[in-house]
Design a protein around this motif. Sequence first.
Motif, short mmCIF file in Angstrom:
data_model
loop_
_atom_site.label_atom_id
_atom_site.label_comp_id
_atom_site.label_asym_id
_atom_site.label_seq_id
_atom_site.Cartn_x
_atom_site.Cartn_y
_atom_site.Cartn_z
N UNK A 26 1.03 -1.15 -0.21
CA UNK A 26 0.33 -0.01 0.05
C UNK A 26 1.33 1.30 0.12
N UNK A 27 2.26 1.14 -0.61
CA UNK A 27 3.06 2.09 -0.09
C UNK A 27 4.16 2.08 -1.09
N UNK A 28 4.13 3.50 -1.46
CA UNK A 28 5.17 3.48 -2.29
C UNK A 28 6.77 3.62 -1.91
N UNK A 29 7.00 2.09 -2.36
CA UNK A 29 8.82 1.74 -1.92
C UNK A 29 9.78 2.53 -2.70
N UNK A 416 -4.30 3.70 -1.39
CA UNK A 416 -3.54 2.84 -0.25
C UNK A 416 -2.68 1.24 -1.27
N UNK A 417 -2.46 1.59 -2.38
CA UNK A 417 -2.30 1.06 -3.31
C UNK A 417 -3.00 0.10 -3.88
N UNK A 418 -4.47 -0.40 -3.70
CA UNK A 418 -5.57 -1.25 -4.59
C UNK A 418 -5.78 -0.01 -5.68
N UNK A 419 -5.50 -0.86 -6.78
CA UNK A 419 -6.27 -0.28 -7.94
C UNK A 419 -7.92 -0.29 -7.92
N UNK A 420 -8.49 1.20 -7.58
CA UNK A 420 -10.26 1.08 -6.90
C UNK A 420 -10.65 1.60 -9.01
N UNK A 421 -10.23 1.90 -9.56
CA UNK A 421 -10.76 2.09 -10.75
C UNK A 421 -9.86 2.02 -11.53
N UNK A 422 -10.12 1.02 -12.69
CA UNK A 422 -10.01 1.02 -14.45
C UNK A 422 -10.42 0.74 -14.93
N UNK A 423 -9.86 2.27 -16.74
CA UNK A 423 -10.99 2.32 -17.61
C UNK A 423 -11.28 0.73 -18.19
#
Length: 426
Positions: A26-29, A416-423
Amino acid sequence: MNLLIKNGTVVTHEIEQQADILIENGRIRQIAAEIDMKADQSIDAKNKYVLPGLVDVHVHFRDPGYTNKETIESGGMAAVHGGFTKVLTMPNVQPVPNTPELMASMVEQNKAKSVVSIGQIAPITIDRVQGAINNLSALKEAGAVAFSNDGSGIQDAETMLQAMQLIAKLGVPLAAHVEDESLMKHGVVNKGTVADRLHLPGISELTETAQLARDLELVRQTGVHYHVCHISTKRSVELVRRAKEDGLNVTAEVTPHHLLLDVTMIETDNSMFKMNPPLRTPADRRALLVGLLDGTIDMIATDHAPHTEEDKSGSMLNATFGITGLETSLQLIFTNLVHTKVLKMKDLVNLMSYQPARQFGLTNQGQITEWQPANLTIFDPTVISTIQKSNFYSKGTNSPFIGTAVKGQVQQTIINGKIVYSEDLK
């Protein structure tokens, strides 16, 4: 679980650079020119912008009480479809969250039901009308992130003064709907030649500016963070500019519709053009843009106001004020201001992500930095499309921009690292 975004143009409010982004748990590593590894999931963002998730400090989700217009679920999907990862919702719902118990319930429901992160704004006075001030400290303790009577201006100066004194101690913004009701005169469109031609009652600019001038003097006495909602007139911009020059703690927002439309574009009695404040003159619109460019206006906010078709049918005389905005704002601003080189892409990020987050104290939003939660929007600037009702996730399709050609499209929204919308999966 990790996600790798490859080959994108990463844009913040400060820089624009080609980079890969690795997201873990969920975080930018890591952010680097090239990250060579096999990830659990990957996105090729070649020729696309990777932006901090957009932030809107002024939306209406109508839930509870008016769920025929919008729900937490539909509003949340509209937000992520438009590229937003954080929104602040206004308290003109039913019941109005006047008590800590009602506020806590709204905060809980927002978290449980929405795909987008929601911050809840609390009402200043009971039921958002004239009278007693709510227990603001208790409402903040219950989760309120700011205070507003949006939809109604506070008519009594003593009430506003007391509210400012209390809110200043709490250290959160007071978001003001500036409207002197005694000057409204049942108006539905900006006062002037267009109102006269259409035989419609007009709304004077004094409705906004008179109350704004009063409030700014109260800010001078209290030091509260005073945020001007949906600023619409040249004189209001001048008042805010002067207030900032005097060192007052003032911020302001402007909507896409006030930036891109003006009253001369209203050719008929068309309720899709009925909003409050109304569309003003071309001179007002130019002043709003100048104020945006010189920093007098801090951010763009949609004032997303969904209504049913019945609410918006017929003449402006009877239709409800308001238009939707969450699903169209990024495309409209990109098309009209970035593509035309009035703004740079980093300016758009500043106005639609960084400044809203910064001015309202919203952590983990508005930036792209290592170790912070990955709240991102991937935007393809090459797509050309037409705004259509059928593409909306919002229950409200009340927009004067229906049928407008636009450039750019949100491809993915990540929270938070999760794709919640994708075209790709629409």
